[in-house]
Write a protein that holds these residues in place. Structure first.
Motif, PDB file in Angstrom:
ATOM      1  N   ALA A  41       1.583   9.967   7.228  1.00  0.00           N
ATOM      2  CA  ALA A  41       0.361   9.643   6.494  1.00  0.00           C
ATOM      3  C   ALA A  41       0.589   8.491   5.524  1.00  0.00           C
ATOM      4  CB  ALA A  41      -0.133  10.872   5.733  1.00  0.00           C
ATOM      5  N   ILE A  42       1.767   8.449   4.901  1.00  0.00           N
ATOM      6  CA  ILE A  42       2.061   7.370   3.962  1.00  0.00           C
ATOM      7  C   ILE A  42       2.023   6.021   4.668  1.00  0.00           C
ATOM      8  CG2 ILE A  42       3.875   6.327   2.542  1.00  0.00           C
ATOM      9  CD1 ILE A  42       4.749   9.210   1.866  1.00  0.00           C
ATOM     10  N   ALA A  43       2.600   5.968   5.860  1.00  0.00           N
ATOM     11  CA  ALA A  43       2.607   4.706   6.599  1.00  0.00           C
ATOM     12  C   ALA A  43       1.184   4.234   6.869  1.00  0.00           C
ATOM     13  CB  ALA A  43       3.378   4.878   7.905  1.00  0.00           C
ATOM     14  N   ALA A  44       0.288   5.175   7.178  1.00  0.00           N
ATOM     15  CA  ALA A  44      -1.110   4.807   7.398  1.00  0.00           C
ATOM     16  C   ALA A  44      -1.767   4.376   6.097  1.00  0.00           C
ATOM     17  CB  ALA A  44      -1.867   5.985   8.014  1.00  0.00           C
ATOM     18  N   MET A  45      -1.529   5.129   5.033  1.00  0.00           N
ATOM     19  CA  MET A  45      -2.172   4.839   3.746  1.00  0.00           C
ATOM     20  C   MET A  45      -1.724   3.511   3.152  1.00  0.00           C
ATOM     21  SD  MET A  45      -4.404   6.985   2.773  1.00  0.00           S
ATOM     22  CE  MET A  45      -5.030   8.612   3.125  1.00  0.00           C
ATOM     23  N   VAL A  46      -0.439   3.228   3.220  1.00  0.00           N
ATOM     24  CA  VAL A  46       0.042   1.986   2.606  1.00  0.00           C
ATOM     25  C   VAL A  46      -0.451   0.778   3.396  1.00  0.00           C
ATOM     26  CG1 VAL A  46       2.265   1.747   3.818  1.00  0.00           C
ATOM     27  CG2 VAL A  46       2.034   0.961   1.456  1.00  0.00           C
ATOM     28  N   GLY A  47      -0.627   0.936   4.711  1.00  0.00           N
ATOM     29  CA  GLY A  47      -1.170  -0.160   5.497  1.00  0.00           C
ATOM     30  C   GLY A  47      -2.620  -0.449   5.163  1.00  0.00           C
ATOM     31  N   ALA A  48      -3.356   0.588   4.763  1.00  0.00           N
ATOM     32  CA  ALA A  48      -4.772   0.416   4.427  1.00  0.00           C
ATOM     33  C   ALA A  48      -4.991   0.065   2.968  1.00  0.00           C
ATOM     34  CB  ALA A  48      -5.545   1.691   4.771  1.00  0.00           C
ATOM     35  N   TYR A  49      -4.341   0.792   2.073  1.00  0.00           N
ATOM     36  CA  TYR A  49      -4.637   0.673   0.647  1.00  0.00           C
ATOM     37  C   TYR A  49      -3.574  -0.065  -0.167  1.00  0.00           C
ATOM     38  CZ  TYR A  49      -8.247   4.234   1.409  1.00  0.00           C
ATOM     39  OH  TYR A  49      -9.351   4.922   1.848  1.00  0.00           O
ATOM     40  N   GLY A  50      -2.379  -0.183   0.349  1.00  0.00           N
ATOM     41  CA  GLY A  50      -1.299  -0.753  -0.444  1.00  0.00           C
ATOM     42  C   GLY A  50      -1.335  -2.261  -0.541  1.00  0.00           C
TER      43      GLY A  50
END
Length: 310
Positions: free
Chosen positions: A82-91
């Motif tokens: 999930a972190i990999a998805a989140m950082v790609g979107a929001y980071g």
């Protein structure tokens, strides 16, 4: 439905979605990704559906099951994904690049053979393409089905937005539409097969292994919701029978949970921290569309969208 802490720490490194101020991400506040990724129910359903689609291919199934901690620590493994998805979107782009480089480094070590003796490696372009495609399809379809309809124009934007991050992972055939997904699926379909690992994975999902007790009814509904968005041909190949049919009660439960998630932000989640990087309020994504547009116009943040093609 992970806690915010699970989305801000990766392998001992804290991801700061709110800083550096003004640093662009690969997508920004006006993106379809930001709208979809803020809903943990849609991400949960879409993520499980993506894994089912991936596990249909014996090379990916063996790679994940033999080289990850999913069996022993499903929650921890899911959070890292999930972190990999989140950082790609929001980071910010710098954080996204760092996390993705770490993921690629780990995947470079994943090689082996399926039970039938077919060799695999995680960085095989065909496997990278399919893993990326399943995630793109799963998240979009889950949001559209259980949260709110996504217009044809926004679907096109969503696929276009996925490109830069996908290429960082080594994806060569980036989806431009759902037709592209279907074409890739049909090309790989002769490889698809049922396997006990698929049932074991779904048992973990249905029982909520490692998560809060007393919510078995909800986990079962989530599992059935995920199976419901797996294309019928793949579901048949995986032999996921009527026990996984989504009931009216399941649908109502999942939609109610998704509706709550749309209205009430998780404290300090990426979806509430990332807007701060652009001078926007933490609850930006939970405001009306008209209010969002007014705030974006006022902020006039040139860094609100990606400036690099990846």
């Amino acid at each position: 439905m992970d806690s915010s802490g699970s989305q801000t720490n990766y392998m001992g490194w804290r991801i700061d979605y709110a800083n550096p101020r003004g640093e662009p991400g690969f997508v920004g506040p006006d993106s379809v990704h930001w709208r979809i990724y803020k809903n943990p129910v849609a991400l949960g359903i879409g993520g499980v559906a993506a894994v089912l689609l991936e596990f249909a291919d014996p090379r990916i199934r063996s790679g994940v099951w033999d080289h990850s901690t999913y069996k022993a620590d499903p929650v921890g493994r899911s959070r890292r994904t999930a972190i990999a998805a989140m950082v790609g979107a929001y980071g910010p782009q710098s954080a996204a690049r760092r996390v993705i480089a770490g993921v690629n480094k780990l995947h470079a070590k994943v090689t082996g053979s399926t039970p039938a003796g077919e060799p695999y490696r995680a960085l095989d372009p065909e496997l990278l393409d399919w893993v990326s495609a399943t995630a793109v399809y799963g998240f979009l379809t889950a949001y559209d089905r259980f949260v709110a309809p996504v217009s044809a124009a926004d679907r096109r934007r969503y696929f276009a937005e996925s490109g830069p991050v996908a290429r960082l992972y080594g994806v060569q055939n980036v989806l431009a539409s759902e037709a592209d997904f279907e074409a890739m699926m049909h090309r790989l379909a002769p490889r698809f097969e049922a396997h006990p690992i698929v049932d074991e994975f779904l048992t973990i999902v249905k029982t909520g292994k490692g998560q809060a007790r007393g919510l078995g009814f909800f986990y079962r509904a989530m599992a059935r919701a995920a199976v419901s968005i797996v294309p019928a041909a793949v579901r048949a190949k995986l032999q996921l029978g009527p026990e996984y049919d989504l009931s009216a009660i399941d649908r109502a439960l999942v939609r109610a949970a998704a509706a709550l998630a749309e209205r009430f932000p998780a404290k300090d989640s990426p979806a509430t921290q990332a807007p701060l990087r652009f001078g926007l309020p933490a609850n930006f994504l939970y405001l009306s569309r008209r209010r969002q547009e007014a705030l974006l116009a006022r902020a006039s943040a040139p860094a609100a969208t990606a400036t690099e093609p990846g």
